[in-house]
Design a protein around this motif. Structure first.
Motif: not given
Length: 451
Positions: A114-118, A109-112, A67-69, A81-87
């Motif tokens: 919450r962060f930017t991914y690559i 993850l894309a639907q959620d 799951t995403v969680e 500590r680095k997990m802040d926000k999508k921007e």
């Protein structure tokens, strides 16, 4: 640092509010991880990199994530500590093929959002084909290749002004002066030796030591062979045999795969090895060129799946296998050495890297032409012949092809060592280095499909 054109694509994607996750595919050792890390650290305050291949051999934190969680929980154990926000937070999932279930999770993850991914990986074509739920619409898959010739020129000190000037010459069909032509041919021959694998290019730039370059190429070549064959135990010997046969096939007149040579068994046909061919092509370590006997646009409708040429993904690996440390064989343009196979190989890698699907003309009675590409501007096929010697005007199959009115061919090219750009009917003779400007993609909103 080596300039890579894909850097622009990665930056543009990450700067837009895209709902899709960028997935960089490609063979190992082409520079995927380096360029993603470089861009990610530039653009994001919080850059989180997770190598799934390393995780699979170590803690296996992500092995059973469903799951995403669960995914976020495991990431937080590494870089909470680095997990802040999508921007301002980019999560880079490297070697994602180690955990195929994560490819499906990309959709969620894309639907959620919450962060930017690559993400990046090798053998993604193979992995996706065995993934029950492919995240269509949620990923943007882009293939990365070794440095092409233009990138090699940048690595050797050429700047944007010079490249743009060369491109203008190409588009206007103007020949270079003799000094510049000789300089370009010198760079081209060095590219045949060094190729485009980043480690080999860096070794060349730092040491100019061909032994060091060849050691790197040999190591990567063996790594590719072992890497490709370990993923499928049932077929690994056949996969390895096909891969090992490619250099010797290049030295044959026809250059195409002969099924009976693979296992030295009579009665074996091309169809017996379809999965093995697809495996090597999807891995990115070989480039495929399909036969066409009836070259009508679009070419894909006429391809013969039973006739196939395979090229190594890097010309430096091929020249190392064929010529070893004897750099004079290439640099001196020795008349006794046939460089046809390395010339054809570099043209294949350039065209595929620039967006073309490759075919070749094969007619039992009329002969062969090295390449056919689609021209979407004229809705016709464009034949390309590659010549490494002084007999570049001798090409009977090409002559027959362009004069056949049924095929509606409007133009053809011969790539050769000749400095002067000349025309004979529908055929244009171009210096071999100008292949770097054959593009099947728009560049800065301009359509550069072989003007």
């Amino acid at each position: 640092m080596l300039y890579r054109k894909i850097e622009v694509l990665i930056k543009e994607h990450l700067r837009t509010d895209s709902k899709r996750i960028l997935l960089i595919d490609g063979a190992r050792q082409v520079g995927k991880t380096f360029i993603i890390r470089y861009v990610g650290q530039q653009l994001f305050e919080n850059f989180i990199e997770i190598n799934m291949a390393e995780d699979s051999l170590g803690d296996q934190l992500f092995a059973k994530v469903k799951t995403v969680e669960d995914f976020y929980l495991q990431v937080s154990m590494i870089a909470g500590r680095k997990m802040d926000k999508k921007e301002n937070t980019l999560i880079f999932i490297d070697e994602i093929q180690a955990y195929p279930h994560l490819l499906t999770m990309l959709k969620f993850l894309a639907q959620d959002d919450r962060f930017t991914y690559i993400a990046s990986g090798s053998l993604l074509g193979v992995t996706l084909s065995h993934t029950p739920s492919i995240p269509m619409g949620s990923i943007r898959k882009v293939r990365m290749f070794p440095l092409d010739f233009e990138e090699f020129l940048y690595a050797n000190g050429m700047n944007q002004f010079v490249i743009d000037s060369l491109r203008s010459k190409f588009e206007k069909r103007e020949s270079l002066d003799e000094n510049l032509h000789n300089k370009m041919m010198d760079f081209f021959r060095k590219y045949l030796l060094v190729g485009g694998l980043p480690d080999a290019v860096n070794a060349y730039l730092e040491t100019q030591n061909i032994q060091r370059v060849r050691d790197i190429q040999s190591e990567i070549h063996e790594y590719y062979a072992a890497d490709a064959s370990r993923y499928d135990q049932e077929r690994k010997l056949k996969i390895r045999r096909i891969y090992d046969l490619i250099p010797s096939n290049m030295e044959n007149k026809k250059k195409r795969i002969v099924a009976k040579r693979i296992e030295e068994k009579k009665g074996k046909t091309f169809s017996d090895y379809q999965d093995e061919f697809e495996y090597l092509i999807s891995a990115g370590i070989v480039l495929n060129v399909q036969a066409i006997s009836d070259p009508h646009f679009p070419l894909i409708e006429s391809q013969d799946k039973n006739l196939l040429k395979l090229y190594l993904n890097d010309v430096g690996i091929l020249s190392g296998i064929l010529y070893g440390n004897n750099i004079r064989a290439i640099l001196d343009d020795n008349c006794s050495i046939n460089l046809g196979s390395v010339y054809e190989s570099v043209v294949a890698s350039e065209l595929i890297a620039h967006g073309y699907k490759l075919f070749y003309y094969d007619n039992r009675s009329k002969g062969e032409v090295d390449y056919l590409i689609d021209d979407f501007a004229s809705l016709s096929a464009v034949p390309i012949e590659v010549k490494s010697g002084k007999d570049y005007t001798i090409h009977s199959a090409l002559n027959t092809l362009v004069t056949n009115k049924d095929y509606h061919i409007e133009k053809a090219f011969v790539l050769c060592n000749q400095r002067q750009i000349t025309h004979k009917g529908k055929i244009t003779y171009l210096p071999i280095y100008f292949v770097m400007f054959f593009q099947n993609r728009p560049r800065d909103e301009a359509d550069l499909l072989i003007p």
